[in-house]
Design a protein around this motif. Sequence first.
Motif, PDB file in Angstrom:
ATOM      1  N   LYS A  31       0.822  -1.207   0.000  1.00 40.74           N
ATOM      2  CA  LYS A  31       0.000   0.000   0.000  1.00 40.74           C
ATOM      3  C   LYS A  31       0.862   1.266   0.000  1.00 40.74           C
ATOM      4  O   LYS A  31       1.845   1.352   0.734  1.00 40.74           O
ATOM      5  CB  LYS A  31      -0.905   0.020   1.226  1.00 40.74           C
ATOM      6  N   THR A 101      -5.025  -3.566  -5.618  1.00 34.80           N
ATOM      7  CA  THR A 101      -6.380  -3.801  -6.129  1.00 34.80           C
ATOM      8  C   THR A 101      -7.285  -2.585  -6.105  1.00 34.80           C
ATOM      9  O   THR A 101      -8.340  -2.599  -6.745  1.00 34.80           O
ATOM     10  CB  THR A 101      -7.065  -4.914  -5.315  1.00 34.80           C
ATOM     11  N   SER A 102      -6.928  -1.542  -5.362  1.00 32.59           N
ATOM     12  CA  SER A 102      -7.866  -0.426  -5.207  1.00 32.59           C
ATOM     13  C   SER A 102      -7.161   0.909  -4.985  1.00 32.59           C
ATOM     14  O   SER A 102      -5.970   0.959  -4.687  1.00 32.59           O
ATOM     15  CB  SER A 102      -8.811  -0.696  -4.031  1.00 32.59           C
ATOM     16  N   SER A 104      -8.209   4.606  -2.868  1.00 39.36           N
ATOM     17  CA  SER A 104      -9.202   5.196  -1.974  1.00 39.36           C
ATOM     18  C   SER A 104      -8.871   6.659  -1.715  1.00 39.36           C
ATOM     19  O   SER A 104      -7.709   7.067  -1.742  1.00 39.36           O
ATOM     20  CB  SER A 104      -9.267   4.426  -0.655  1.00 39.36           C
ATOM     21  N   VAL A 113     -13.706   3.995  -1.666  1.00 34.60           N
ATOM     22  CA  VAL A 113     -12.771   3.041  -2.251  1.00 34.60           C
ATOM     23  C   VAL A 113     -13.278   2.625  -3.636  1.00 34.60           C
ATOM     24  O   VAL A 113     -14.454   2.335  -3.815  1.00 34.60           O
ATOM     25  CB  VAL A 113     -12.611   1.798  -1.351  1.00 34.60           C
ATOM     26  N   PHE A 114     -12.357   2.589  -4.607  1.00 33.55           N
ATOM     27  CA  PHE A 114     -12.666   2.162  -5.970  1.00 33.55           C
ATOM     28  C   PHE A 114     -11.746   1.006  -6.336  1.00 33.55           C
ATOM     29  O   PHE A 114     -10.523   1.109  -6.189  1.00 33.55           O
ATOM     30  CB  PHE A 114     -12.447   3.310  -6.966  1.00 33.55           C
ATOM     31  N   ALA A 115     -12.323  -0.104  -6.812  1.00 34.54           N
ATOM     32  CA  ALA A 115     -11.537  -1.253  -7.267  1.00 34.54           C
ATOM     33  C   ALA A 115     -10.944  -0.928  -8.633  1.00 34.54           C
ATOM     34  O   ALA A 115     -11.654  -0.508  -9.544  1.00 34.54           O
ATOM     35  CB  ALA A 115     -12.419  -2.493  -7.358  1.00 34.54           C
ATOM     36  N   LEU A 116      -9.648  -1.112  -8.791  1.00 33.89           N
ATOM     37  CA  LEU A 116      -8.963  -0.744 -10.036  1.00 33.89           C
ATOM     38  C   LEU A 116      -9.428  -1.581 -11.224  1.00 33.89           C
ATOM     39  O   LEU A 116      -9.482  -1.087 -12.352  1.00 33.89           O
ATOM     40  CB  LEU A 116      -7.446  -0.877  -9.863  1.00 33.89           C
ATOM     41  N   ASP A 117      -9.773  -2.844 -10.993  1.00 33.62           N
ATOM     42  CA  ASP A 117     -10.191  -3.698 -12.107  1.00 33.62           C
ATOM     43  C   ASP A 117     -11.649  -3.469 -12.518  1.00 33.62           C
ATOM     44  O   ASP A 117     -12.087  -3.985 -13.534  1.00 33.62           O
ATOM     45  CB  ASP A 117      -9.957  -5.168 -11.773  1.00 33.62           C
ATOM     46  N   ARG A 118     -12.394  -2.683 -11.745  1.00 32.49           N
ATOM     47  CA  ARG A 118     -13.797  -2.420 -12.065  1.00 32.49           C
ATOM     48  C   ARG A 118     -14.037  -0.986 -12.529  1.00 32.49           C
ATOM     49  O   ARG A 118     -15.181  -0.567 -12.674  1.00 32.49           O
ATOM     50  CB  ARG A 118     -14.662  -2.688 -10.837  1.00 32.49           C
ATOM     51  N   GLU A 139     -16.965   3.390 -10.992  1.00 33.41           N
ATOM     52  CA  GLU A 139     -16.879   1.937 -11.081  1.00 33.41           C
ATOM     53  C   GLU A 139     -18.055   1.396 -11.875  1.00 33.41           C
ATOM     54  O   GLU A 139     -19.101   2.024 -11.970  1.00 33.41           O
ATOM     55  CB  GLU A 139     -16.957   1.314  -9.679  1.00 33.41           C
TER      56      GLU A 139
END
Length: 196
Positions: A31, A101-102, A104, A113-118, A139
């Motif tokens: 992180k 993965t995210s 924030s 928080v935002f998921a990078l893959d979405r 997202e």
Amino acid sequence: MAKKAEKKIETASVPKVLKVGVAAGVPPEEKRTYTYDARSYRSDVLIPAYSCIFFACVAIYCVVISFFVPIAILALVVCAYTLLNTFVAHAYPRVIELDATSISFESFGQKKVFALDRLEQCSLRSAGNSGHLYLRIAEKNDAGSGRGAHARYFIDTEDSVDQDGNSAMELKDFLLATEERVDPENIRVIARKQGR
């Protein structure tokens, strides 16, 4: 005139720096935390917001007593916009965390928080080569209808540092690379590619 020609030759011979890691758009394994400098955050975000509370009260008083009503209404609109951005929309994040993965954004105790893959949208506008950024991020929605989580942020990477005390300009590079990955047909992305 000869000095200008020499400068062009000197700058043309400088090789481009290859970006690696976070700056190249690759999420970090551990992180990374980027924090807005406390003094800059106070002067850039807090003082204007609290000043707007005072000026909004003055503007309301001026409207009530019918003193410079058009100017008071204009001041009230500007103050309302600033207060909504700061305290309701949380558009000025104090802390940005990025992991594998995210990503924030945290402001006034609220964390999104935002998921990078979405990611469905990552639209970034910058003021030239400065670190002042305007980010719209969204997202994908799991239900398939409507938009998922979305927000907009005003980010200052010049006055932010990571946990090691280094400049947060690699965050800007990461967001630019993410925008390129999410929306490669964006006109700003195409223009940046052609300008390389």
